[in-house]
Design a protein around this motif. Structure first.
Motif, mmCIF file in Angstrom:
data_model
loop_
_atom_site.group_PDB
_atom_site.id
_atom_site.type_symbol
_atom_site.label_atom_id
_atom_site.label_comp_id
_atom_site.label_asym_id
_atom_site.label_seq_id
_atom_site.Cartn_x
_atom_site.Cartn_y
_atom_site.Cartn_z
ATOM 1 N N LYS A 296 46.534 -68.108 64.501
ATOM 2 C CA LYS A 296 47.763 -67.350 64.241
ATOM 3 C C LYS A 296 48.810 -68.211 63.527
ATOM 4 C CE LYS A 296 47.012 -64.250 68.158
ATOM 5 N NZ LYS A 296 47.542 -63.676 69.407
ATOM 6 N N ARG A 298 50.174 -67.849 60.515
ATOM 7 C CA ARG A 298 51.293 -67.133 59.872
ATOM 8 C C ARG A 298 52.355 -66.774 60.911
ATOM 9 N NH1 ARG A 298 50.021 -66.518 54.758
ATOM 10 N NH2 ARG A 298 47.876 -66.006 54.152
ATOM 11 N N GLU A 299 51.888 -66.289 62.037
ATOM 12 C CA GLU A 299 52.833 -65.892 63.088
ATOM 13 C C GLU A 299 53.638 -67.083 63.602
ATOM 14 O OE1 GLU A 299 49.394 -62.979 63.148
ATOM 15 O OE2 GLU A 299 49.733 -65.115 62.806
ATOM 16 N N LYS A 300 53.066 -68.255 63.537
ATOM 17 C CA LYS A 300 53.719 -69.446 64.076
ATOM 18 C C LYS A 300 55.014 -69.767 63.342
ATOM 19 C CE LYS A 300 52.418 -73.914 65.961
ATOM 20 N NZ LYS A 300 51.299 -74.862 66.205
ATOM 21 N N VAL A 301 55.105 -69.419 62.052
ATOM 22 C CA VAL A 301 56.319 -69.701 61.277
ATOM 23 C C VAL A 301 56.917 -68.415 60.702
ATOM 24 C CG1 VAL A 301 55.760 -72.093 60.722
ATOM 25 C CG2 VAL A 301 54.852 -70.250 59.292
ATOM 26 N N ASN A 302 56.486 -67.271 61.235
ATOM 27 C CA ASN A 302 56.980 -65.962 60.778
ATOM 28 C C ASN A 302 56.767 -65.766 59.270
ATOM 29 O OD1 ASN A 302 57.968 -65.124 63.365
ATOM 30 N ND2 ASN A 302 59.744 -66.478 63.064
ATOM 31 N N ALA A 303 55.643 -66.240 58.781
ATOM 32 C CA ALA A 303 55.329 -66.065 57.361
ATOM 33 C C ALA A 303 54.886 -64.634 57.095
ATOM 34 C CB ALA A 303 54.230 -67.039 56.942
ATOM 35 N N GLN A 304 55.210 -64.146 55.918
ATOM 36 C CA GLN A 304 54.756 -62.823 55.516
ATOM 37 C C GLN A 304 53.288 -62.855 55.117
ATOM 38 O OE1 GLN A 304 58.225 -61.451 52.733
ATOM 39 N NE2 GLN A 304 57.292 -59.648 53.660
ATOM 40 N N GLN A 407 57.507 -67.531 51.009
ATOM 41 C CA GLN A 407 57.569 -66.549 52.098
ATOM 42 C C GLN A 407 56.236 -66.385 52.814
ATOM 43 O OE1 GLN A 407 58.818 -66.191 49.008
ATOM 44 N NE2 GLN A 407 60.302 -64.522 48.865
ATOM 45 N N SER A 408 55.129 -66.728 52.142
ATOM 46 C CA SER A 408 53.802 -66.435 52.679
ATOM 47 C C SER A 408 53.017 -67.676 53.095
ATOM 48 C CB SER A 408 52.983 -65.657 51.631
ATOM 49 O OG SER A 408 53.622 -64.435 51.282
ATOM 50 N N TYR A 411 51.753 -71.856 58.692
ATOM 51 C CA TYR A 411 51.814 -73.193 59.277
ATOM 52 C C TYR A 411 50.498 -73.874 58.930
ATOM 53 C CZ TYR A 411 52.688 -76.874 62.707
ATOM 54 O OH TYR A 411 52.920 -78.085 63.318
ATOM 55 N N LYS A 512 62.056 -60.006 50.454
ATOM 56 C CA LYS A 512 60.790 -59.838 51.156
ATOM 57 C C LYS A 512 59.773 -59.146 50.244
ATOM 58 C CE LYS A 512 62.313 -61.466 55.099
ATOM 59 N NZ LYS A 512 61.778 -62.728 55.661
#
Length: 576
Positions: A296, A298-304, A407-408, A411, A512
């Motif tokens: 996870k 992307r979720e770790k750094v709130n990446a799109q 943005q994408s 981590y 975004k």
């Protein structure tokens, strides 16, 4: 015997890597061919036992020599290797994953997946640090291409910033970087006209190069300082420890028939285990995507979500009178509609060659749109066609591009390794450049990996140094260019001009991305089919012709691989 193992088994792995000559593998081959005497690379282990491995079958030896001869065209040969086991001892270590199907296991300090700019830069930087600190770490690069550079199509505007840091004397070391940019044009195309616009790309000090040649040169530099490079082996799976950390990769199995069954000569892939594994697979690498999802990241750094584009490219040889070495052209507009983001490029390389291509964002709405046919249409534009007339195509290829920008970016660190280069997505979208940022990310990851292995620091330092590097600064300045075009061509141009010329990348907020690419495409009922003209066979070509050109620059083994997959797809679409 598996080809990768046959490369190792002719050499005795000695206590000291420095005692092995670069031509060790060749001398072993010739010795074994002429006699059954002891391997000339043999040495004694610390306990007095010789580590000596000989071929049981002359066919395995012949296969290895054939591979070495084939790879010699890239300017490098495999050396005898000196491996460090996880317990700190030296030597070749064989482990098996099962009784029925033996699976070799080879251990390194660092395993790098992908022999592109990021992977090779990481490998070189690691060995540079080893030499500076007097440390001996084993580094392996595994590359799916039959030769390093096979999967990279010529034609690139190269920014040498990262290379200046990695190999400061590259200009004196015969790097294949010889054509500086001589002009930089930017056009807006309509169906019949080309309107010149101010160029936002600033390519002063850059070079028009063959990226495949640069990668081969980097591979040679890597092997000069002790990196082991093994082309022709695709990493097909991630290996995990009992505590769910990554401990390496497994290569693809050999001896698979067209229907997917195991042939008599079936051999399991090899386990390449590393104390640290760096993934440099390129855009949307299969192993990288599994790692991003599993941990996870992307979720770790709130990446799109990541957004993608498809780039289609041809390399032409044109008439001498039309050739302008170093000339660079980018375009927006036609043949794409105003709701589809994309543009074209045309770079004049050396030797009368030009690289021409079209990049199409994959969030296009019309399901009838064909990026391939749009590219063929582009070449018939009255401002472009005259350049190509009288010339001939010598290469064709296509690849996906990360366009999500900062943005994408997920981590990039996971238990046991890190993601570097386009696997994470460091491309500068408005520049259409990602080689320099990919190389720098590999160098930063290498420095963090060296610290983790040598002094026990955290691999997470890669993320911290990345955010404080010029890579992050550069990507932050251009973060709003791509999402600005979610609102159409003209609003995108307006916002981009404001960002570039007035605010200088200091927009007070970050735009975004819209829907993921696969959700952006409409149902077919909302659009009409696009009537593409039949290719003329001179300027434009059908898919089979381009596919034939593509196969001509690949190894025969890749043609078999593609044939199998096309047969499989055909059976799925037309079941008996």
């Amino acid at each position: 015997m598996h080809r990768l193992i046959s490369r190792f088994s002719n050499c005795v792995l000695t206590q000291h890597r420095s005692s092995l000559s670069p031509s060790c593998s060749i001398s072993c081959f010739t010795h074994l061919l002429s006699s059954n005497n002891q391997n000339p690379c043999q040495s004694q282990s610390s306990n007095g036992s010789p580590y000596s491995f000989h071929f049981n079958q002359i066919s395995s030896l012949a296969d290895s020599i054939a591979i070495n001869n084939r790879n010699s065209s890239s300017g490098y040969l495999p050396n005898c290797v000196n491996l460090r086991n996880f317990d700190g001892s030296r030597g070749f270590k064989r482990n098996y994953s099962g009784e029925a199907e033996k699976r070799e296991s080879i251990e390194y300090d660092v395993v790098i997946v992908g022999g592109g700019p990021a992977g090779l830069s990481a490998a070189i930087r690691l060995k540079q640090l080893c030499n500076e600190k007097g440390v001996d770490l084993s580094v392996c690069v595994v590359e799916k291409g039959a030769e390093v550079g096979t999967h990279i199509l010529s034609g690139n505007v190269f920014e040498p910033r990262a290379l200046d840091e990695l190999i400061p004397l590259w200009r004196q070391e015969e790097a294949p970087i010889t054509v500086p940019t001589s002009s930089d044009k930017f056009w807006f195309l309509t169906k019949s006209r080309a309107y010149s616009l101010p160029s936002p790309f600033d390519n002063k000090g850059n070079y028009v190069i063959s990226l495949s040649q640069l990668v081969r040169w980097l591979a040679g530099k890597a092997e000069e300082i002790g990196v082991e490079i093994y082309p022709g082996f695709a990493a097909s799976e991630i290996l995990y420890s009992e505590n769910d950390s990554v401990v390496g990769i497994g290569t693809n199995d050999m001896g698979i028939s067209k229907d997917g069954s195991k042939k008599d000569n079936f051999q399991r892939g090899v386990e390449l285990k590393g104390r640290i594994t760096l993934l440099a697979e390129g855009c949307r690498g299969s192993l990288s995507e599994k790692i991003i999802k599993k941990y996870k990241l992307r979720e770790k750094v709130n990446a799109q979500h990541q957004t993608y584009a498809l780039g289609i490219k041809e390399v032409w040889e044109i008439e001498e009178s039309k050739h302008e070495p170093g000339a660079v052209l980018h375009t927006l507009g036609w043949p794409l509609d105003r709701k589809t983001y994309g543009g074209s490029f045309l770079y004049h390389m050396k030797d009368r060659q030009v690289s021409i291509g079209l990049v199409v964002a994959l969030n296009y709405q019309n399901p009838y749109l064909s990026p391939y046919d749009e590219f063929q249409k582009l070449k018939h534009h009255p401002a472009i066609k005259p350049l190509l007339e009288g010339g001939s195509v010598i290469q064709y290829g296509a690849r996906t591009l990360n366009e999500g920008g900062i943005q994408s970016i997920p981590y990039p660190v996971f238990p046991g390794g890190a993601i570097i280069g386009c696997s994470a997505g460091f491309i500068n979208v408005p520049k259409i450049k990602g080689t320099h940022t990919a190389m720098k990310s590999g160098m930063l990851a290498a420095e963090a990996a060296f610290g983790a292995l040598h002094v026990g620091s955290k691999l997470e330092l890669y993320w911290e140094t990345l955010k404080n590097s010029w890579v992050w600064e550069e990507l932050h300045r251009v973060r709003n260019y791509r999402p600005a075009f979610e609102h159409g061509l003209l609003p995108g141009l307006a916002i981009s001009a404001l960002e570039h010329y007035i605010l200088k990348g200091k927009f007070p907020f970050t735009l975004k991305h819209g829907k993921p690419d696969h959700e952006a495409t409409d149902v077919a009922q909302l659009h009409s089919p696009i009537d593409y003209s039949k290719p003329d066979g001179v300027i434009s070509f059908d898919v089979p012709t381009s596919l034939h050109r593509f196969l001509n620059i690949k190894a025969p083994s890749f043609r078999i691989y593609l044939s199998f997959h096309m047969s499989f797809v055909g059976n799925m679409l037309n079941p008996i």
